[in-house]
Design a protein around this motif. Structure first.
Motif, short mmCIF file in Angstrom:
data_model
loop_
_atom_site.label_atom_id
_atom_site.label_comp_id
_atom_site.label_asym_id
_atom_site.label_seq_id
_atom_site.Cartn_x
_atom_site.Cartn_y
_atom_site.Cartn_z
N ILE A 184 0.54 2.83 5.15
CA ILE A 184 0.99 2.26 3.88
C ILE A 184 2.27 2.98 3.46
N GLN A 185 3.25 2.20 3.03
CA GLN A 185 4.44 2.78 2.43
C GLN A 185 4.25 2.85 0.92
N VAL A 186 4.77 3.90 0.31
CA VAL A 186 4.67 4.11 -1.14
C VAL A 186 6.08 4.00 -1.72
N PRO A 187 6.30 3.12 -2.70
CA PRO A 187 7.67 2.88 -3.20
C PRO A 187 8.19 4.01 -4.08
N VAL A 188 8.34 5.17 -3.46
CA VAL A 188 8.89 6.36 -4.11
C VAL A 188 9.88 6.98 -3.13
N LEU A 189 11.05 7.37 -3.61
CA LEU A 189 12.05 8.01 -2.76
C LEU A 189 12.63 9.19 -3.51
N LEU A 190 12.24 10.39 -3.09
CA LEU A 190 12.65 11.60 -3.79
C LEU A 190 13.32 12.57 -2.81
N PRO A 191 14.25 13.38 -3.30
CA PRO A 191 14.87 14.39 -2.42
C PRO A 191 13.88 15.50 -2.09
N GLY A 192 14.11 16.14 -0.96
CA GLY A 192 13.24 17.22 -0.54
C GLY A 192 13.18 18.35 -1.54
N ASP A 231 20.43 4.69 3.25
CA ASP A 231 20.33 3.47 2.44
C ASP A 231 19.82 2.33 3.30
N GLU A 232 18.55 2.46 3.72
CA GLU A 232 17.92 1.44 4.56
C GLU A 232 16.59 1.02 3.95
N PRO A 233 16.11 -0.18 4.24
CA PRO A 233 14.84 -0.64 3.67
C PRO A 233 13.66 0.27 3.98
N ARG A 234 13.69 0.97 5.11
CA ARG A 234 12.55 1.82 5.51
C ARG A 234 12.47 3.11 4.70
N CYS A 235 13.49 3.43 3.92
CA CYS A 235 13.57 4.72 3.23
C CYS A 235 12.65 4.74 2.01
N ARG A 236 11.49 5.34 2.19
CA ARG A 236 10.50 5.50 1.13
C ARG A 236 9.36 6.34 1.68
N ALA A 237 8.50 6.80 0.81
CA ALA A 237 7.35 7.59 1.24
C ALA A 237 6.40 6.74 2.07
N ALA A 238 5.59 7.38 2.90
CA ALA A 238 4.64 6.66 3.74
C ALA A 238 3.44 7.55 4.03
N VAL A 239 2.33 6.90 4.32
CA VAL A 239 1.09 7.58 4.69
C VAL A 239 0.55 6.92 5.95
N ARG A 252 -9.06 6.89 3.20
CA ARG A 252 -8.30 8.13 3.03
C ARG A 252 -6.79 7.86 2.90
N ALA A 253 -6.28 6.87 3.63
CA ALA A 253 -4.86 6.52 3.48
C ALA A 253 -4.59 6.02 2.07
N HIS A 254 -5.51 5.22 1.53
CA HIS A 254 -5.36 4.75 0.16
C HIS A 254 -5.40 5.92 -0.82
N GLU A 255 -6.29 6.86 -0.59
CA GLU A 255 -6.38 8.03 -1.47
C GLU A 255 -5.07 8.81 -1.50
N LEU A 256 -4.50 9.09 -0.32
CA LEU A 256 -3.25 9.84 -0.26
C LEU A 256 -2.10 9.08 -0.89
N ALA A 257 -2.03 7.77 -0.64
CA ALA A 257 -0.98 6.95 -1.24
C ALA A 257 -1.09 6.96 -2.76
N ARG A 258 -2.32 6.85 -3.25
CA ARG A 258 -2.53 6.85 -4.70
C ARG A 258 -2.15 8.21 -5.30
N LEU A 259 -2.55 9.30 -4.63
CA LEU A 259 -2.19 10.62 -5.12
C LEU A 259 -0.67 10.78 -5.24
N TYR A 260 0.03 10.30 -4.22
CA TYR A 260 1.49 10.43 -4.21
C TYR A 260 2.11 9.58 -5.32
N TRP A 261 1.66 8.34 -5.44
CA TRP A 261 2.20 7.45 -6.46
C TRP A 261 1.94 7.99 -7.86
N GLU A 262 0.73 8.44 -8.11
CA GLU A 262 0.39 8.92 -9.45
C GLU A 262 1.10 10.22 -9.81
N ALA A 263 1.56 10.94 -8.80
CA ALA A 263 2.27 12.20 -9.04
C ALA A 263 3.77 12.02 -9.18
#
Length: 487
Positions: A184-192, A231-239, A252-263
């Motif tokens: 699952i990709q998570v629609p969040v893009l943050l710098p390291g 600057d590409e469509p693939r650039c976003r968080a993923a689990v 478990r993939a849903h759990e990790l994706a949700r944790l990331y999104w909610e944070a």
């Protein structure tokens, strides 16, 4: 009969906002036994009784997008060598995950798909990546096992590669075949610099990754931050969670994706931030020595050109430094012509030189310096390297792009960062030696190809909505997809 496992990959992190272009000279290209030297863990017990088939591995310091002819030549050689390698049981795909190629999209998926066509559908393929890579559906489908680092800074980089290969070997020996992959990709893009695992919430999220990976029915688990400066469509968080219990890995993939999104709103910079002038003023006022400042916008280990001269130009206007009332080191500017001029002048002699601003001149043109050649040295990465002293300011100039992460990088030049008031380094979060050195530190939000202010870079190719570009976006559907086996 021994297992036969091929190894290949092209690894670079590429900022599409940097004018630098990665050519063949930027890559350390290895073949044969020279390639295998990169993996000391192949001497361990689990790796015995295997015929390793090293094809080609090319690795570069992060930089700009790769020239298409360089990517074409390297990838073509990998395919040619693979076609002549004979029958393989497995394949290790050693990549970074954020390689961009000029006028191309999703380079790693392209290479993985081409490799898969040669391997056929039955050969197990395992990929190891940086957590700042991107995992598109196409890449996730082409490989069978996929993992990434769990630490930023990347103190577990080699450990992650070993895990990817060990999982592949154990899977082959068990005869269990291909595991399931919940992606699952998570629609969040943050710098390291906002997602360091030294701090919450990333610290807890990645601790949970390790717990999930150890559960029965799960083979591995991974969370990718994604790469913010492409600057590409693939650039976003993923689990991705892999294993044989499809219901469990999906949950478990849903759990990790949700944790990331909610944070997403809870991620903060790894240190207090400010403008360069604010950071220098705070450092000079502080009694903490040495006081380190990250010159983050042109960080060469994130993809910066390493010749952006804006910070050096500003430092040269600060009388406290140029008068010698305070001491400072700036690391560094790549400019082979400026270094050659220093060599011609000789150590201890006065000189005038214009440094940097020739590859990435957007923020500033060349920095005009009038000072003394403090030292000249040969560096295994930076090539011929010179230090120009202007009052108390020591500016490091290199012939080739080089990050400054280690104390020895400075002492080689006759500099002692521990006894210097301010050490200004082109970096984001501090690597371990510098982190331990710093009595205190700040992250300066400076311009360049890896500007921490993503909103002013001008992304237009990423998929929207995407946080933080769309801060009020609705909650996304975070239902993982079970990716099909590669064909």
């Amino acid at each position: 009969m021994n297992l036969r496992i091929g190894i290949a990959g092209i690894a670079i992190e590429s900022s599409t906002f940097s004018p630098h272009r990665a050519g063949l000279a930027d890559f350390d290209v290895r073949r044969g036994d020279h390639l295998l030297e990169r993996y000391e863990f192949l001497g361990k017990d689990w790796a015995q009784g295997i015929e390793w088939v090293p094809l080609l591995h090319a690795r570069s310091l992060p930089g700009g997008a790769v020239l298409p002819e360089v990517y074409d030549d390297l990838s073509a050689e990998i395919i040619t060598r693979l076609e002549g390698a004979g029958e393989l049981d497995g394949f290790f795909f050693d990549i970074h995950g954020a390689m961009s190629v000029v006028d191309r999209q999703d380079a790693e998926a392209d290479l993985a798909t081409r490799i898969r066509r040669v391997l056929g559908p039955d050969v197990l393929m395992s990929a190891s990546m940086d957590l700042h890579g991107n995992v598109s559906r196409e890449l996730g489908t082409a490989v069978d096992l996929i993992t990434c680092y769990r630490m930023a800074p990347h103190e577990d980089a080699m450990e992650s590669r070993e895990r990817a290969l060990r999982n592949l070997v154990e899977r082959l020996r068990s005869g269990l075949g291909k595991p399931g992959k919940a992606w699952i990709q998570v629609p969040v893009l943050l710098p390291g610099e906002k997602t360091s695992t030294r701090l919450e919430p990333a610290k807890s999220i990645y601790r949970r990754v390790g717990e999930i990976a150890d559960e029965p029915g799960v083979l591995d688990a991974a969370v990718w931050v994604g790469y913010a400066w492409a600057d590409e469509p693939r650039c976003r968080a993923a689990v991705v969670v892999t294993g044989d219990d499809e219901a469990l890995i999906t949950e478990r993939a849903h759990e990790l994706a949700r944790l990331y999104w909610e944070a997403r709103d809870g991620f903060e910079f790894v240190a207090p931030t400010g403008t360069l002038h604010e950071c220098v003023e705070a450092g000079l006022a502080s009694t903490a020595r040495p006081f380190l400042i990250s010159d983050s916008g042109d960080n060469p280990t994130a993809g910066g050109a390493d010749d952006t001269s804006w910070t050096l130009t500003e430092l040269l206007t600060m009388e406290e430094l140029t008068s010698g009332n305070a001491t400072a080191i700036h690391a560094s500017i790549v400019d082979a012509e400026a270094v050659a001029a220093c060599v011609a002048a000789g150590v201890g002699n006065p000189m005038q030189v214009a440094a940097g601003g020739k590859v990435d001149s957007g923020p500033a043109g060349p920095a005009e310096m009038s000072g003394t050649v403090f030292s000249i040295s040969e560096d295994p990465v930076g090539g011929t390297t010179a230090v120009v002293k202007v009052g108390g300011l020591h500016s490091i100039l290199t012939s080739r792009r080089k990050p400054y992460h280690h104390i020895a990088d400075f002492t080689l030049l006759g500099l002692d960062p521990a006894s210097t008031d301010l050490v200004i380094v082109k970096i984001g979060y501090l690597e371990p030696e510098l982190y331990n050195l710093a009595a205190d530190w700040l992250l300066a939000l400076t311009p360049g190809g890896v500007d921490q202010d993503l909103l002013r870079l001008g992304h237009h190719g990423v998929l929207r909505p995407l946080f933080p570009f769309d801060p009020d976006m609705a909650d996304p559907n975070l239902t993982p997809e079970l990716l099909p086996s590669s064909k």
